[in-house]
Design an enzyme around this catalytic site. Sequence first.
Site, PDB file in Angstrom:
ATOM      1  N   HIS A   1      -6.364  32.659  11.899  1.00  0.00           N
ATOM      2  CA  HIS A   1      -4.916  32.585  11.701  1.00  0.00           C
ATOM      3  C   HIS A   1      -4.520  32.761  10.241  1.00  0.00           C
ATOM      4  O   HIS A   1      -3.690  33.591   9.912  1.00  0.00           O
ATOM      5  CB  HIS A   1      -4.372  31.255  12.232  1.00  0.00           C
ATOM      6  CG  HIS A   1      -2.891  31.169  12.169  1.00  0.00           C
ATOM      7  ND1 HIS A   1      -2.216  30.728  11.052  1.00  0.00           N
ATOM      8  CD2 HIS A   1      -1.954  31.507  13.066  1.00  0.00           C
ATOM      9  CE1 HIS A   1      -0.914  30.794  11.288  1.00  0.00           C
ATOM     10  NE2 HIS A   1      -0.725  31.257  12.508  1.00  0.00           N
TER      11      HIS A   1
ATOM     12  N   LEU B   1     -10.392  28.184  18.573  1.00  0.00           N
ATOM     13  CA  LEU B   1     -10.935  27.298  19.600  1.00  0.00           C
ATOM     14  C   LEU B   1     -10.098  27.389  20.866  1.00  0.00           C
ATOM     15  O   LEU B   1     -10.631  27.434  21.964  1.00  0.00           O
ATOM     16  CB  LEU B   1     -10.974  25.850  19.106  1.00  0.00           C
ATOM     17  CG  LEU B   1     -12.006  25.543  18.036  1.00  0.00           C
ATOM     18  CD1 LEU B   1     -11.925  24.078  17.638  1.00  0.00           C
ATOM     19  CD2 LEU B   1     -13.404  25.902  18.503  1.00  0.00           C
TER      20      LEU B   1
ATOM     21  N   GLY C   1      -4.261  30.697  22.481  1.00  0.00           N
ATOM     22  CA  GLY C   1      -2.816  30.675  22.558  1.00  0.00           C
ATOM     23  C   GLY C   1      -2.253  32.075  22.384  1.00  0.00           C
ATOM     24  O   GLY C   1      -2.962  33.077  22.550  1.00  0.00           O
TER      25      GLY C   1
END
Length: 119
Positions: A10, A71, A74
């Site tokens: 991210h 992990l 989304g």
Amino acid sequence: MTRATILFAHGSRDPLWSQPMQAVARRMCDIDPGARVHCAYLELMQPDLPTAVRACVDEGCDDIVVVPMFLGVGRHARDDLPALVAQLAPELPGVRIRLQPAVGEDPRTVELLARIALG
């Protein structure tokens, strides 16, 4: 084909946040000295995915594996990353870009995290 791996995460405003990613990249190169490994970030850090892919191509790589270092799966891993890869592919004829599942979906990751949590 010459392979490269891009560890994709991210990103964060905190520059120290990327240290674990860079440690994984270094460890990959320790394990396989011939490995070509780059890190890339969705936002807030550089390089972004297009920049990392172009760096791989500039090094002569024509088989690029993108590993989502998430992990949980989304919106970023499920929607944003596949869209980025789909945008890049037509710009790079002769280069194969493959997207692996997120590391959190790998049973080995779940096993390792469970063992770490148990101490």
